[in-house]
Scaffold this motif. Structure first.
Motif, PDB file in Angstrom:
ATOM      1  N   ILE A   1      46.150  46.534  44.852  1.00 33.13           N
ATOM      2  CA  ILE A   1      45.428  46.340  43.594  1.00 33.13           C
ATOM      3  C   ILE A   1      44.062  47.027  43.608  1.00 33.13           C
ATOM      4  N   PHE A   2      43.402  47.024  44.775  1.00 34.49           N
ATOM      5  CA  PHE A   2      42.040  47.565  44.795  1.00 34.49           C
ATOM      6  C   PHE A   2      41.924  48.859  45.586  1.00 34.49           C
TER       7      PHE A   2
ATOM      8  N   LEU B   1      46.870  38.453  38.138  1.00 37.86           N
ATOM      9  CA  LEU B   1      46.662  39.420  39.207  1.00 37.86           C
ATOM     10  C   LEU B   1      47.914  40.261  39.446  1.00 37.86           C
TER      11      LEU B   1
ATOM     12  N   GLU C   1      47.616  42.907  37.363  1.00 38.49           N
ATOM     13  CA  GLU C   1      46.329  43.550  37.621  1.00 38.49           C
ATOM     14  C   GLU C   1      45.408  43.443  36.420  1.00 38.49           C
ATOM     15  N   TRP C   2      45.498  42.303  35.717  1.00 37.22           N
ATOM     16  CA  TRP C   2      44.539  42.009  34.654  1.00 37.22           C
ATOM     17  C   TRP C   2      43.377  41.261  35.304  1.00 37.22           C
ATOM     18  N   ILE C   3      42.420  42.017  35.804  1.00 46.70           N
ATOM     19  CA  ILE C   3      41.400  41.412  36.654  1.00 46.70           C
ATOM     20  C   ILE C   3      40.573  40.366  35.904  1.00 46.70           C
TER      21      ILE C   3
END
Ligand code: HEM
Ligand code: CU
Lengths: 644, 118
Positions: free
Chosen positions: A252-253, A597, A600-602
């Motif tokens: 994700i990051f 998450l 990936e909707w932070i």
């Protein structure tokens, strides 16, 4: 994001799945509304902190997961029965073997066993609940939402498809883009919180809350197996937590822990995964050993042979289980020295396991065996599990493993240990303790039908797989060569036999609910351990009073001395924890954060995390100390339960 | 019937806040600071040890004397250290005997990353 990216489209089987989800959900909502049961559901179940009810919810969810994983299995078996089958395409097949493995291990086997522990361990040691009842409820809901999150993936976003081992680099962002693999990571992470908390909870409960006089070496063997298991959980699960977190950050990051580029080390994932993964297989087998030990002692009508040896061998197995992980990747290219060391440590585990097998045989030797359904599952376990264990030792020889690895030989091995060990134990334990949980036995005649279907189906399904594996059939392939067909057809027939066995088992639950004789005393099988000293149904506080325990098989000596758990002279008010809706709400919010998450909707994930923190804050300043059950009320409950 | 014992868990709140601050500090050390790698690693290790101390003293009742030191979880601490040793030593052992990590040579790197782009 478009709606057709959000939902999985284009697969008839999955449309079928969606329709059935909608139908089942609306049916449940309709029934609850029609019968006006919402309040009941909330008060009695969703907010409960009672270990017995939480245990029942664990087992119900585990049975549902067994059904889901079983449908996956049958679909795989259909696809593999003949060459050129077009039932599943390769992508769909990959997704199904991934979810099958993950669901069966994480969301079926563990919760089933934890459910049995929940119900039985406090009763076996004379405790009124877990050490931390609130945490117990949090654990359950974290498992439950973790399982839901993982299961929803096949209709929303798409399922993970990199195997239950989720090996990198395949599982990394470069080769598996999209939400699928995130479902795996977040589902396991969420459920893992609960598992870890349960491990701590059980350990404290067993160490601190035993009945007066019960020494460690007086504890029933199932409680011992639970203690050893919770020890493994506490030390193994943090490794998984960290590995999952690292892979999540990778995906994700954009960090580079397990990537091919950058400074990443993809093999480190396999290393960390199996440092958890091998202890994990002992987490699901040691409680099974405990269940079989209880059942064999009860129905052989003898004290368990070699109690101390049984305990020490479990402790030894637990210690060794942390020293063998490399046997899962002998072929990855580590040198001969590394492989030899782990080859030896792997084979060592067979020694304490063999000790246990001989102890069970010695318990049975010259005993008068009662052929109940629970006992039949236990007797069938011994030879079946030995086949799995022996082939496991074959796999443990590093040089030979170059031939066996990732073939159907391996598949046959772990199904022989997992099904003949864990699954048989879950069925046996459920049958054995059923009268304690629900106040009536499961029908024995139907139970034996389901047993035979399942046992024979199991051997017909998996025994041929050893040979098709030796013929070179690799695992995780969606199409077979013609020469492998005969054995595969046999295998598929066996799989459907197991399916029939499972259906009969579930039917038996319904049948017995309708027609079984209700239990009048609590002691359904003429038992030896403390759980049978309680009346049925078990009062919510479990024990009104407890005698001083000295020695093993506490209930046996209570029966001799005419003691019960209701000594009117010694009654005192009982302190009990209050129900609370906080655990389910807290975990629902955390599940929302995890779901965000996954996509990936932070922003949404942060909101969910803040919500969870707020719930934790509320809990921290919650001064509800529970309530007391007064002596008069205890008298009333006990008298009616005991028919006095 | 139900009795309420009100007292604010000051220690826990301080410990909780300290844990968060230390974690943020570690994140900053790794991502935001321009320290050399060796120093980043040392800093993170030091922060981790302080964290562990906070856990033990502010949450785990290490200093409570009610049971004569019986609250010190020696057993679990011992096993924790053994397990940490197994993880670290075991990973080094299995990952460095027989594997070749060729991150050093520059040509390799370029090839890999150009693959990524096309
Ligand atoms: C009806 C019973 C079952 C059948 C017919 C069945 C069938 C299969 C098949 C065909 C595979 C191979 C997929 C492939 O690699 O191509 C598989 C894998 C697996 N099964 Fe089962 N299974 C059954 C029950 C169980 C149970 C009860 C467990 C666990 C407690 C389990 C755990 C696993 C695991 C962990 C894998 C490996 C998944 C992977 O490699 O990704 N299975 N099973
Ligand atoms: Cu293993």
């Amino acid at each position: 994001m478009q709606l057709d990216e959000f939902f999985v489209t284009g697969e008839p089987l999955i449309y079928g799945g969606m329709v059935s989800i909608v139908l089942v959900t609306s049916a449940i909502i309709f029934l609850l509304t029609y019968l006006k049961r919402w309040g009941w559901l909330w008060r009695e179940w969703l907010t409960t902190v009672d270990h017995k009810k939480i245990g029942i919810m664990y087992i119900l969810s585990a049975l549902a997961m067994l059904f889901r994983g079983g449908v996956d299995a049958l679909m795989m078996r259909v696809q593999l029965a003949f060459p050129n089958m077009n039932f599943l395409n390769s992508q769909h097949y990959n997704e199904i073997f991934t979810t099958h493995g993950t669901v069966m291990i994480i969301f079926m086997a563990m919760p089933f066993l934890v459910g049995l522990m929940n119900i039985i361990v406090p009763l076996q040691i004379g405790a009124r609940d877990f050490a931390f009842p609130f945490v117990n409820a949090v654990s359950f809901w974290s498992f439950f939402f973790g399982a839901m999150l993982f299961n929803i993936s096949f209709v929303i976003g798409g399922s993970p498809d990199a195997g239950w081992t989720s090996y990198t680099p395949l599982a990394g962002a470069a080769l598996s883009p999209g939400p699928g693999q995130n479902f795996y990571l977040m589902g396991l992470q969420l459920a893992g919180i609960g598992t870890l908390a349960t491990g701590i909870n059980l350990m404290v409960t067993i160490l601190k809350m035993r009945a007066p006089g019960m020494k460690m070496f007086d504890m029933p063997i199932f409680t011992w197996s639970t203690l050893v298991t919770s020890f493994i959980i506490i030390f193994a699960f943090p490794i998984l937590t960290v590995a999952l977190a690292l892979l999540t950050i990778d995906r994700i990051f954009g960090s580079q822990f397990f990537t091919l580029t950058g400074e990443g080390m993809p093999m480190m994932w396999a290393n960390l995964f199996w440092m958890w993964g091998h202890p994990e297989v002992y987490i699901v087998i040691l409680p099974a050993f405990g269940i079989f030990s209880e059942i064999i002692a009860t129905f052989a009508r003898k004290q368990l042979f070699g109690y101390k040896a049984m305990v020490w061998s479990m402790i030894l197995i637990a210690g060794l289980s942390f020293l063998v992980w490399v046997h899962h990747f002998f072929t990855m290219g580590a040198g001969a020295l590394v492989n030899s060391v782990f080859s030896v440590s792997t084979m060592l585990i067979a020694v304490p396991t063999g000790v246990k097998i001989f102890n069970w045989l010695a318990t049975l030797y010259k005993s008068r065996i009662q052929m109940t359904t629970a006992m039949m599952w236990s007797l069938a376990f011994i030879p079946s599990f030995v086949i799995g264990g022996v082939t496991g030792v074959m796999l443990g020889m590093a040089a030979a493993d170059y031939q066996f690895h990732n073939s159907y030989f391996l598949i046959a091995h772990f199904h022989y240990v997992l099904i003949a060990g864990t699954v048989f134990a879950c069925f046996a334990g459920l049958v054995y303790w059923y009268p304690k949980m629900f106040g009536h036995k499961l029908n024995e005649r139907i139970g034996k039908h389901s047993f035979w279907w399942f046992l024979i189906g199991f051997h017909v399904c998996f025994f041929p797989q050893y040979f098709v594996g030796l013929d070179g059939m690799p695992r995780r392939v969606f199409a077979i060569l013609p020469e492998w067909m005969p054995l595969n057809v046999i295998s598929t027939v066996g799989a459907f036999g197991m399916g029939v066995g499972f259906v009969i088992f579930v039917y038996n639950i319904y049948y017995s609910y309708r027609y079984s004789k209700r239990e009048e005393k609590g002691d359904a099988w003429d038992g030896r351990t403390l759980e049978w000293a309680t009346p049925t149904p078990v009062p919510f506080y479990n024990f009104a009073t407890l005698p001083e325990i000295n020695g093993r098989d506490a209930f046996l000596s209570m029966k001799k001395n005419n003691e019960t758990t209701f000594d009117e002279e010694r009654l005192e008010p009982i302190h009990m924890p209050s129900n609370t809706g906080q655990p389910i709400i807290m975990m629902a919010i955390l599940a929302f954060a995890s779901f965000a998450l996954v996509f990936e909707w932070i922003g949404l994930a942060v909101i969910g995390l803040i919500g969870t923190l707020i719930m934790m804050g509320i809990r921290s300043f919650d001064y509800d100390d529970g309530y007391h059950v007064e002596v008069d009320e205890i008298k009333k409950i006990e008298r009616s339960a005991r028919g006095l | 019937m139900s009795k309420n014992t009100k007292h604010v868990p000051v220690q826990h709140i301080i410990g909780f806040l300290l844990s968060i601050v230390l974690t943020l500090l570690a994140v900053w050390a790794a991502l935001g600071s321009n320290l050399p790698v060796a120093w980043i690693i040392i800093a993170i290790m030091a922060l981790a040890i302080i964290q562990a101390g906070i856990q033990l003293f502010m949450f785990m009742h290490m200093t409570e004397s009610s049971s004569g030191g019986g609250h010190v979880p020696w057993n679990m601490m011992f096993h924790g250290f053994v397990l940490a040793a197994i993880i670290v030593a075991g990973s080094l052992f299995t990952m460095s005997f027989g594997f070749h990590h060729d991150h050093g040579s520059h040509t390799d790197h370029q090839e890999e990353s150009s693959h990524q782009h096309d």
